[in-house]
Structure formats: C-alpha cells, structure tokens
Design a protein around this motif. Structure first.
Motif, PDB file in Angstrom:
ATOM      1  N   PRO A 256       0.799  -1.235   0.000  1.00 26.08           N
ATOM      2  CA  PRO A 256       0.000   0.000   0.000  1.00 26.08           C
ATOM      3  C   PRO A 256       0.830   1.281   0.000  1.00 26.08           C
ATOM      4  CG  PRO A 256      -0.124  -1.106   2.135  1.00 26.08           C
ATOM      5  CD  PRO A 256       0.522  -2.068   1.192  1.00 26.08           C
ATOM      6  N   PHE A 257       2.112   1.191   0.374  1.00 27.42           N
ATOM      7  CA  PHE A 257       2.978   2.367   0.382  1.00 27.42           C
ATOM      8  C   PHE A 257       3.707   2.563  -0.954  1.00 27.42           C
ATOM      9  CE2 PHE A 257       2.333   1.506   4.842  1.00 27.42           C
ATOM     10  CZ  PHE A 257       2.277   2.767   5.421  1.00 27.42           C
ATOM     11  N   ARG A 258       3.409   1.715  -1.925  1.00 26.39           N
ATOM     12  CA  ARG A 258       4.111   1.773  -3.212  1.00 26.39           C
ATOM     13  C   ARG A 258       3.986   3.147  -3.875  1.00 26.39           C
ATOM     14  NH1 ARG A 258       2.450   1.511  -8.582  1.00 26.39           N
ATOM     15  NH2 ARG A 258       4.031   0.696 -10.028  1.00 26.39           N
ATOM     16  N   ASN A 259       2.766   3.654  -3.974  1.00 24.10           N
ATOM     17  CA  ASN A 259       2.577   4.902  -4.688  1.00 24.10           C
ATOM     18  C   ASN A 259       3.223   6.071  -3.964  1.00 24.10           C
ATOM     19  OD1 ASN A 259       1.418   5.948  -7.161  1.00 24.10           O
ATOM     20  ND2 ASN A 259       0.075   7.157  -5.844  1.00 24.10           N
ATOM     21  N   LEU A 260       3.211   6.014  -2.635  1.00 27.20           N
ATOM     22  CA  LEU A 260       3.906   7.046  -1.869  1.00 27.20           C
ATOM     23  C   LEU A 260       5.395   7.026  -2.204  1.00 27.20           C
ATOM     24  CD1 LEU A 260       3.883   9.226   0.353  1.00 27.20           C
ATOM     25  CD2 LEU A 260       4.216   7.395   2.027  1.00 27.20           C
ATOM     26  N   TYR A 261       5.970   5.831  -2.288  1.00 21.63           N
ATOM     27  CA  TYR A 261       7.387   5.697  -2.637  1.00 21.63           C
ATOM     28  C   TYR A 261       7.663   6.319  -4.009  1.00 21.63           C
ATOM     29  CZ  TYR A 261      11.976   3.630  -3.463  1.00 21.63           C
ATOM     30  OH  TYR A 261      13.321   3.462  -3.741  1.00 21.63           O
TER      31      TYR A 261
END
Length: 315
Positions: A256-261
C-alpha cells in the motif's frame, strides 16, 4: 550527529538516494554522517552522493568483490552478495564511532529517527536493537541456528548497532568462522549470522521502526500478541521497508505504500524503474487480475490510517 550505515553495490544507488532524501525530509533538524560500505562504487557514484545530499557527510568503505563473491547465495535469491557487507561494519567504521543506525536501501523514512537513535544499548551490553520477525521465523530460525527459541529472531533491515560492543565481541571474526561452519544453512544470509551471534543481546523495538512488507497484508503476517503495536505502526510509521522481492519500482508490487514511494522518488528527482515496468507491465497485470477475479493480499491504501490522511492511493 547521527551515524547512518548502508551497504550497497552499484545497482542500488538510485534507491539509496530515495531513502536518504526521505531521511533528510523527515529529520530536518538533524545532521548525519553516512557510512557507505560498498562493492563496485566508482568515483562518479560517490560524487553523486555528495552532490545530491550536501548536508550529509559521507564516508566510503570499498570492499573487493572477491571478498563477497563466494559467500553463500541461493538460486532463488533476489538480493546480491552485497547483503553480507553488514558483517564488516564493526571493523571498517572508525573506533571513534560507537554506534550506527543501519538502514536498508529499500526503505522509506517517514518520521524522526531520533527516538530510535536514543535507544540505550549499553544496558546489559546489548549489541542490537531491531524489529522481531514474523512467525514461524521467531521460533523456527533459532532452532535452525542452534540457539534458544525464546530469544526469537529479528529482521536486519533496520538495526541500531552497538559497534563498541560488537568490536569487543570480535563480531566480524566470529561471523567469518560462523559462515565456514554453517555455509549450507544460511538461508537468510547475514541476517542469520547477526541473529545467531547476538542472541540474548538484542533489544526488540516497535514495528513502526521497520514496517515490513508482510505486516501490510489484509491478514497481517504477525503474531497476535503484536497486533496493537501493528495498528499503531500503520497509523504512525517511522520506516517502511519493502522487504519482499516485489519492490515498488517493479510492476508487481502491491504494497500500500508503493505509490507514496514512487511519488517521493519523483519529487526527489530520482528515476526508479522503467516506463515498461511501472506502466505497461503493471496495466497488463491488473487486467489479468480482473479477468481471473484475483484480489491483492495487501491492505488497500485507504485502509491504512497514515495513507488515508495523505489521500495516497495505489494505482
């Protein structure tokens, strides 16, 4: 001054920059010395670190590839022999440095690391502060490595290291002997070595300091006794660790943190992944998933308290 340690080869340089930029962004009041234990970095790579992060002080420790080339690796490994560079830190980093915070380069720092840095490792002469692994590793790995399973097992991606205690223990020398004796059983490489040699001298810390990939499943892969800690970590993560082989710069990452990365990498001006990986292959995969009615095992970003406040959704 906070001393940070990383170990890399040339292939992980871009991801190192993302991690370091996120560290700077989340710790604007701190100053950092970064100890880069490396294989294969040329002068251009080193100059890039200094240029991109002028407020940080860099120290480079070059290891010959021959020193790691023959260390135990496995056919399905997604890491390189550079992972073993951690075991050389006590001997390479100057004796004037008594502790370092080691950060894997596939991490994203989202909060101040000062509370972790201030963790007291001198009590009981502890060598390590780290986040406990999931089950069954917490009992299975100690059995495999021949130490008391009640001492559990930690993930070595984010580790506060008492270098002084490790030097007194002659850790690097003992690690070399351990490799010779257990070459065929080191399935988790230097992480196995660090756990076996520091058993009983490790402090376990909140999983917000190392929010591992499998902690972000819909059915999180974590012991029931740690669920309250996990809920707090999802609301206030300090370090997110993309510990699976499906990294955020790969098409098949559903963390779920992929797009933030990816958003932060773009913000920092660091190119990670290719258009083919991030767009075409990902679109094809999502189409196939819809045809097969497959669902991701990860939490949706809207269901992660920290991400829902940012309105950051995985595409």
């Amino acid at each position: 001054m906070i001393d940070i340690a990383i170990n890399i080869d040339s292939s992980f340089v871009p991801y190192s920059h993302v991690m370091l930029y996120s560290l700077e962004e989340s710790n604007k009041e701190e100053s950092f010395a970064v100890h880069v234990v490396n294989v294969g970095l040329d002068d251009c790579h080193k100059d890039e670190f200094v240029t991109r992060h002028p407020k940080m002080t860099f120290h480079f420790y070059d290891i010959d590839n021959d020193k790691v080339a023959n260390l135990p690796m496995w056919r399905k490994d997604y890491v390189s022999p550079a992972t073993y560079l951690r075991i050389f830190m006590p001997d390479l980093i100057p004796a004037s440095v008594n502790k370092v915070l080691f950060l894997d380069c596939d991490t994203l720092v989202l909060d101040s690391i000062r509370p972790l840095w201030d963790t007291n490792l001198e009590t009981d002469d502890h060598m390590i502060a780290a986040v406990e692994e999931r089950s069954p590793y917490d009992t299975q790995k100690p059995q495999e490595l021949n130490y008391d399973e009640n001492l559990s097992y930690f993930n070595a991606g984010v580790v506060l290291v008492n270098l002084k205690a490790m030097r007194d223990f002659q850790f690097t020398h003992k690690a070399s002997l351990f490799i010779d004796e257990h070459r065929k059983t080191l399935r988790h490489h230097d992480q196995d070595i660090m756990n076996a040699l520091t058993a009983g001298r490790a402090t376990f810390i909140s999983c917000r300091w190392n929010l591992l990939d499998f902690f972000t499943y819909k059915k999180p892969d974590i012991q029931n006794r740690r669920m309250n800690d996990l809920h707090e970590a999802l609301a206030n993560p300090a370090v997110v660790h993309f510990s699976n082989k499906r990294k955020p710069w790969r098409y098949n990452c559903d963390n779920p943190f992929r797009n933030l990365y990816l958003n932060k990498a773009s913000q920092y001006g660091v190119a990670v992944g290719s258009s083919w990986e991030l767009n075409t292959k990902r679109t094809m995969r999502r189409l196939l998933y819809s045809i097969l009615l497959k669902r991701s095992k990860y939490i949706e970003p809207d269901n992660v308290p920290y991400l829902s406040t940012l309105s950051c959704k995985t595409k």
